[in-house]
Design a protein around this motif. Structure first.
Motif, mmCIF file in Angstrom:
data_model
loop_
_atom_site.group_PDB
_atom_site.id
_atom_site.type_symbol
_atom_site.label_atom_id
_atom_site.label_comp_id
_atom_site.label_asym_id
_atom_site.label_seq_id
_atom_site.Cartn_x
_atom_site.Cartn_y
_atom_site.Cartn_z
ATOM 1 N N VAL A 91 11.361 25.732 4.016
ATOM 2 C CA VAL A 91 11.206 25.898 2.722
ATOM 3 C C VAL A 91 12.476 26.833 2.354
ATOM 4 O O VAL A 91 13.332 26.598 1.357
ATOM 5 N N CYS A 92 12.535 28.064 3.128
ATOM 6 C CA CYS A 92 13.842 28.812 2.803
ATOM 7 C C CYS A 92 15.094 28.289 3.044
ATOM 8 O O CYS A 92 16.098 28.228 2.307
ATOM 9 N N GLY A 93 15.050 27.361 4.064
ATOM 10 C CA GLY A 93 16.246 26.683 4.511
ATOM 11 C C GLY A 93 16.689 25.630 3.363
ATOM 12 O O GLY A 93 17.824 25.204 2.991
ATOM 13 N N MET A 94 15.502 24.972 2.929
ATOM 14 C CA MET A 94 15.735 24.102 1.955
ATOM 15 C C MET A 94 16.073 24.530 0.324
ATOM 16 O O MET A 94 17.022 23.725 -0.068
ATOM 17 N N PHE A 95 15.536 25.763 0.249
ATOM 18 C CA PHE A 95 16.180 26.312 -0.927
ATOM 19 C C PHE A 95 17.322 26.883 -0.723
ATOM 20 O O PHE A 95 18.329 26.667 -1.717
ATOM 21 N N GLN A 96 17.886 27.319 0.398
ATOM 22 C CA GLN A 96 19.460 27.669 0.650
ATOM 23 C C GLN A 96 20.333 26.366 0.420
ATOM 24 O O GLN A 96 21.393 26.388 0.116
ATOM 25 N N LEU A 97 19.842 25.231 0.829
ATOM 26 C CA LEU A 97 20.555 23.867 0.858
ATOM 27 C C LEU A 97 20.771 23.699 -0.512
ATOM 28 O O LEU A 97 21.746 23.185 -0.771
ATOM 29 N N ILE A 98 19.791 23.842 -1.402
ATOM 30 C CA ILE A 98 19.890 23.605 -2.746
ATOM 31 C C ILE A 98 21.004 24.544 -3.337
ATOM 32 O O ILE A 98 21.876 24.052 -4.026
ATOM 33 N N PHE A 99 21.171 25.785 -2.985
ATOM 34 C CA PHE A 99 21.805 26.690 -3.355
ATOM 35 C C PHE A 99 23.334 26.300 -2.843
ATOM 36 O O PHE A 99 24.288 26.565 -3.593
ATOM 37 N N ILE A 100 23.511 25.748 -1.777
ATOM 38 C CA ILE A 100 25.038 25.510 -1.130
ATOM 39 C C ILE A 100 25.375 24.150 -2.119
ATOM 40 O O ILE A 100 26.391 24.180 -2.458
ATOM 41 N N PHE A 101 24.298 23.458 -2.390
ATOM 42 C CA PHE A 101 24.871 22.071 -3.286
ATOM 43 C C PHE A 101 25.243 22.748 -4.569
ATOM 44 O O PHE A 101 26.236 22.173 -4.960
ATOM 45 N N PHE A 102 24.534 23.469 -5.153
ATOM 46 C CA PHE A 102 24.921 24.080 -6.474
ATOM 47 C C PHE A 102 26.249 24.619 -6.593
ATOM 48 O O PHE A 102 26.913 24.904 -7.440
ATOM 49 N N ALA A 103 26.463 25.752 -5.340
ATOM 50 C CA ALA A 103 27.445 26.420 -5.214
ATOM 51 C C ALA A 103 28.820 25.675 -5.193
ATOM 52 O O ALA A 103 29.801 25.759 -5.769
ATOM 53 N N GLN A 104 28.536 24.484 -4.518
ATOM 54 C CA GLN A 104 29.732 23.724 -4.055
ATOM 55 C C GLN A 104 30.291 22.780 -5.134
ATOM 56 O O GLN A 104 31.436 22.399 -5.589
ATOM 57 N N TYR A 105 29.266 22.135 -5.933
ATOM 58 C CA TYR A 105 29.364 21.167 -7.029
ATOM 59 C C TYR A 105 29.411 21.831 -8.556
ATOM 60 O O TYR A 105 30.395 21.201 -9.237
ATOM 61 N N PHE A 106 28.917 22.868 -8.707
ATOM 62 C CA PHE A 106 28.744 23.500 -10.118
ATOM 63 C C PHE A 106 29.668 24.807 -10.048
ATOM 64 O O PHE A 106 29.986 25.054 -11.108
ATOM 65 N N LEU A 107 29.387 25.435 -9.216
ATOM 66 C CA LEU A 107 30.203 26.901 -9.186
ATOM 67 C C LEU A 107 31.514 26.956 -8.678
ATOM 68 O O LEU A 107 32.276 27.602 -8.571
ATOM 69 N N SER A 108 31.994 25.624 -8.147
ATOM 70 C CA SER A 108 33.297 25.284 -7.510
ATOM 71 C C SER A 108 33.548 26.441 -6.366
ATOM 72 O O SER A 108 34.819 27.049 -6.206
ATOM 73 N N VAL A 109 32.592 26.764 -5.471
ATOM 74 C CA VAL A 109 32.876 27.525 -4.353
ATOM 75 C C VAL A 109 33.335 26.615 -3.238
ATOM 76 O O VAL A 109 32.614 25.612 -2.751
ATOM 77 N N GLY A 110 34.634 26.558 -3.023
ATOM 78 C CA GLY A 110 35.139 25.758 -2.134
ATOM 79 C C GLY A 110 35.344 26.092 -0.653
ATOM 80 O O GLY A 110 35.706 25.449 0.388
ATOM 81 N N ASN A 111 35.184 27.528 -0.400
ATOM 82 C CA ASN A 111 35.289 27.923 0.911
ATOM 83 C C ASN A 111 34.018 27.777 1.766
ATOM 84 O O ASN A 111 32.948 28.057 1.522
ATOM 85 N N TYR A 112 34.022 26.861 2.834
ATOM 86 C CA TYR A 112 33.085 26.400 3.666
ATOM 87 C C TYR A 112 32.419 27.754 4.471
ATOM 88 O O TYR A 112 31.293 27.506 4.891
ATOM 89 N N LEU A 113 33.146 28.611 4.680
ATOM 90 C CA LEU A 113 32.670 29.574 5.568
ATOM 91 C C LEU A 113 31.740 30.321 4.877
ATOM 92 O O LEU A 113 30.542 30.781 5.085
#
Length: 159
Positions: free
Chosen positions: A22-44
């Motif tokens: 569940v902690c991993g899925m929660f961070q997966l949602i944050f990664i999706f949110f960061a890439q598409y809505f917050l425009s964080v483009g650095n993969y590292l």
């Protein structure tokens, strides 16, 4: 943090894997949110930082779970022979599932500092640095709250 976590025993390995998932899925949602809505483009920043945050959130969730389990064991020992009133409400049954309370606390405690620190940091810094700072502040706040819950709510009283 004095509570000993015995996660390799047969009864706790399933709960540990559920908490980690569940902690991993929660961070997966944050990664999706960061890439598409917050425009964080650095993969590292979007891959490496959330891995560390996942491990830290898992550690905080296990601490809170053990604190709640300690209180439940103490309560069960004190009231062994009392009659149990059974309620068949689905929400109550869902909330009484052992991992729901720690995960709900961790998720709420992580999201609030993340959003507040991201909004403050985005004013002065770029998206990537703001995301990294917000993730780290949310994680540190979760660990501090887990330590506080363990010290105040689930403390072990030894004779």
């Amino acid at each position: 943090m004095p509570i000993r976590i015995r996660w390799k025993s047969k009864e706790h390995i399933g709960i540990a894997l559920m908490l980690l998932g569940v902690c991993g899925m929660f961070q997966l949602i944050f990664i999706f949110f960061a890439q598409y809505f917050l425009s964080v483009g650095n993969y590292l920043a979007v891959v490496i930082v959330p891995i560390g945050v996942t491990v830290s959130l898992f550690f905080a969730a296990t601490i809170i779970f053990e604190s709640f389990a300690q209180v439940e064991r103490r309560k069960k020992l004190r009231s062994q022979f009392q009659k149990v009133k059974s309620k068949n409400i689905k929400l109550t049954n869902f909330i009484n599932f052992p991992i729901v309370k720690p995960l709900f606390l961790i998720l709420v405690i992580f999201v609030v500092p993340f959003v507040v620190s991201y909004v403050i940091c985005i004013i002065f810094l770029d998206n990537i640095i703001s995301f990294i700072i917000a993730e780290n502040l949310g994680t540190v706040f979760c660990l501090l709250v887990a330590n506080y819950i363990e010290k105040s709510y689930g403390r072990v009283q030894r004779l």
